[in-house]
Design an enzyme around this catalytic site. Structure first.
Site, PDB file in Angstrom:
ATOM      1  N   ASP A  44      14.543  35.254 -43.140  1.00 38.92           N
ATOM      2  CA  ASP A  44      13.105  35.078 -43.324  1.00 38.92           C
ATOM      3  C   ASP A  44      12.406  36.246 -44.012  1.00 38.92           C
ATOM      4  OD1 ASP A  44      13.940  33.138 -41.568  1.00 38.92           O
ATOM      5  OD2 ASP A  44      12.520  33.633 -39.979  1.00 38.92           O
ATOM      6  N   GLU A 247       8.707  27.113 -36.243  1.00 33.74           N
ATOM      7  CA  GLU A 247       8.867  28.555 -36.423  1.00 33.74           C
ATOM      8  C   GLU A 247       7.955  29.042 -37.542  1.00 33.74           C
ATOM      9  OE1 GLU A 247      13.328  29.714 -35.195  1.00 33.74           O
ATOM     10  OE2 GLU A 247      13.224  28.723 -37.140  1.00 33.74           O
TER      11      GLU A 247
END
Length: 712
Positions: A44, A247
């Site tokens: 990420d 998320e």
């Protein structure tokens, strides 16, 4: 033992990295204008911040290997969002004296505390503050006196007094949000509470945080006067796509159609699995935000959709005695291991399904319906099982390994669907309006032995309908498999919003054939909102590539000759614009859909290529990577991905295709529909060509730009 995390700026290391970068960044599959770390695992994007003319990109990083682990914050900087310098690790995994992990630094964000509300700096020299999830790997009592258990996730902060180059964790009080609010505490939420995104809400003069309870499909919204003390003020969710974890939330304002007097807020979320294709995906909601509460607009939230009203049954498997029975909706004929198979009770214990697992995944064969007439515009069905798509190049050969439900007209497969490597039935559907009143058969093809997992197919009821059924309708930021955990920059002027996503997928992320690094980021994208087909829609366009691109081919045709055209250019890193008008949506003489295809990273004979196309009959564009190169490292990797794209008001379709050494990103129309997909082609495959249905398109235009490497 805990300590303040202070990473000293290593000028020598950085300079050595620049000296060797030309050699390092030329490996096979190394993207030339997308960021990737010199080596090791990345996922990420984190802490994206523009400050004093520098763009900071932090990212989830494993300093010690090419698979997920030892998660820390890597760091890179840029002056133009194109050329990047990798910096020393910003926040490094904490370990005890025995080398056992104590704390991972999971995803988060970063801000400039201009008014020094935190007290870490001064107004004249404001601190940068990073907000991240601490994932604890041991039962511990922290320096702050707070206790945590193994697997717990909490929200912590760190600060920088040298413009983001080194960071000190706030150990005196971390974590600043120890656990979810009491009403949300469960055994699950203690271990799944993560990914804070923080920004300054100027109208309310406070900091705002959005953070996720992944398995509850809920976003919690907190406010704070100082980045240290936080109060939960509202929640959002569940809504839309909820089959996977939520998320990496983000919340930000954007003007509609450029009108700063009409501003909407966008809530962006990662969904994993449960994306639009296989594995990971990113969805969004459009709505309003009053400083404490996000309210989604009514037309951006969808009710769960099943079989549309007014549907008629093609098959519902209610006769469990035989596949060929006078009481069955259709009579079916089985071959191979499926002779004698009967329907079974489905997951809901009420409806029945056909499950080719039978006596095991190793079973292979086909089950074909009797002929029927296509009576309505859509066919809808529930499907589960293995993700092994129909492949026209192997269909009917010993190399066929599909698990698919196929619709065949005149002996040709014209529509196909497969499972998602799950036993949970989900609605899918086809637009079959081009085949109205024609005779067809359905084929359940299972030629997969399960050697690579999920070697069977499960099919529920099959319906004729006048609309499309969707299991989890959502507003997808990207309809491809490789745009996840997308995050946007803090610190830009006004309503400017630049985003980037992890160009990978948790379904196969550890398996992609790159070395000595694993994963790239997407191209930087400028976000905006536009009214398209009467709906406010997120629009994306690649951030300025002009400094590194140059035109190498520019051509227009009133009508295209024949059915195929080889472009007199080659390339591995390209920016291609293709536009055309539609003459007809179907070639009636050949009884096939009208389709335009652009083949990139192609072998000279076109047998291996990534195919980007537009199907005029379904008004969808697609990316087909089934024969793009190395696709065998994971059974779920090969596939075709599609997204709706309605021609503009002038009847014109535009596709912008970014091609790099291991990635394609396709922006449809104004950028309202996007598909991102990794590819791993042979180094020799550099050809480009068009193939198309004769006479179906006119006023065709293509421009090809060569994109230079940012690493040389």
């Amino acid at each position: 033992m805990f300590y303040s995390t202070i990473i000293r700026k290593a000028i020598l290391f950085a300079s050595l990295g620049v000296l060797c970068v030309a050699e390092t960044y030329q490996e096979q599959y190394r993207d030339q204008y997308h960021f990737s770390p010199e080596k090791n695992w990345m996922n990420d994007p984190n802490g994206m911040l523009y400050h004093k003319g520098v763009y900071h990109l932090y990212f989830q990083y494993n300093p010690g290997g090419m698979t997920w682990g030892n998660i820390s914050w890597g760091h890179a900087t840029s002056n133009d969002l194109l050329h990047w310098t990798e910096q020393p690790i910003a926040l490094e995994v904490r370990k005890d004296a025995g080398g056992n992990v104590q704390e991972y630094f999971y995803s988060g964000s970063a801000v400039v505390d201009t008014e020094n509300t935190s007290g870490f700096g001064t107004r004249g020299h404001p601190p940068l503050v990073a907000i991240y999830t601490s994932h604890y790997a041991q039962n511990m009592t922290l320096p702050s006196g707070k206790t945590v258990v193994s697997g717990q996730e909490s929200q912590s902060i760190a600060y920088s007094l040298d413009d983001g180059m080194t960071w000190t964790t706030y150990d005196a009080q971390n974590p600043v949000i120890h656990e979810p609010p009491t009403e949300y505490i469960t055994a699950d939420t203690i271990q799944n509470f993560r990914d804070p995104f923080v920004f300054w809400e100027d109208s309310q003069k406070h900091w705002t945080m959005v953070v996720s309870l992944p398995n509850d499909h809920m976003v919690l919204i907190y406010t704070s006067p100082n980045l240290k003390d936080w109060t939960k003020v509202s929640t959002f969710g569940p809504a839309n796509a909820i089959s996977g974890q939520w998320e990496c939330p983000g919340l930000f304002p954007l003007p509609v159609d450029g009108d700063k007097n009409n501003v909407k807020w966008v809530l962006q979320l990662g969904s994993n699995p449960g994306g639009p294709t296989i594995g990971s995906g990113t969805q969004y909601f459009v709505g309003s935000f009053d400083g404490t509460t996000f309210t989604a607009d009514a037309d951006t939230v969808y009710a769960a959709v099943g079989g549309p009203a007014g549907s008629s049954v093609v098959e519902d498997w209610q006769d469990t005695s035989s596949l060929a029975s006078s009481t069955a909706a259709l009579n079916w004929t089985a071959t191979g291991d499926f002779v004698g198979i009967t329907p079974v009770t489905g997951e809901d214990k009420v409806s029945n399904v056909l499950d080719t697992y039978f006596h095991g995944d190793s079973n292979t064969g086909a089950i074909t319906s009797e002929a029927f007439v296509i009576a309505k515009s859509f066919m809808n069905f529930r499907i589960a099982g293995g993700y092994h798509p129909y492949n026209p190049s192997t269909y009917g050969t010993p190399s066929d390994t599909e698990t698919s439900l196929n619709l065949k007209v005149n002996g040709k497969v014209v529509r196909s669907a497969t499972g998602q490597n799950t036993g949970t039935l989900a609605w899918q559907g086809w637009d079959v309006s081009n085949f109205a009143n024609q005779t067809a058969v359905l084929e359940i093809a299972d030629f997969n032995t399960g050697a690579t997992g999920w070697g069977h197919l499960i099919v529920g009821e099959i319906l004729f309908s006048e609309s499309l059924a969707e299991e989890q309708k959502a507003n997808w930021v990207d309809h491809g498999p490789d745009y996840y955990a997308a995050a946007t920059y803090n610190g830009l002027d006004g309503y400017d919003r630049v985003a980037v996503g992890w160009a990978n997928n948790w379904a196969y992320g550890s398996d992609i054939p790159t070395n000595p690094w694993r994963s790239s980021m997407s191209v930087m994208r400028k976000y905006s909102l536009a009214t398209i087909d009467s709906k406010i829609t997120l629009v994306q366009e690649p951030y300025n590539l002009a400094p590194i691109s140059s035109t190498c081919y520019d051509k227009k045709w009133d009508t295209l000759p024949g059915s195929q055209f080889d472009l007199p250019v080659t390339g591995k890193s390209l920016d291609v614009t293709l536009a055309f008008d539609i003459v007809s949506t179907i070639n009636s003489s050949a009884q096939e859909d009208s389709t335009m295809r652009l083949l990139v990273r192609s072998s000279k004979d076109g047998s291996h290529a990534t195919v980007i196309g537009y199907d005029a009959s379904t008004q969808q564009f697609f990316v087909d990577r089934t024969n793009s190169g190395d696709v065998n490292f994971a059974p779920v990797f090969p596939g075709t991905y599609s997204a709706a794209l309605i021609p503009d008001a002038h009847g014109r379709v535009t596709l912008r295709v970014l091609v790099d050494w291991s990635l394609v990103e396709v922006f449809g129309g104004q950028g309202e529909s996007v598909i991102t997909a990794q590819i791993f082609p042979s180094d020799d495959n550099e050809s480009i060509s068009l193939s198309y249905t004769p006479g179906a398109f006119k006023n065709v235009y293509i421009k090809v730009k060569d994109v230079a490497s940012v690493w040389k």
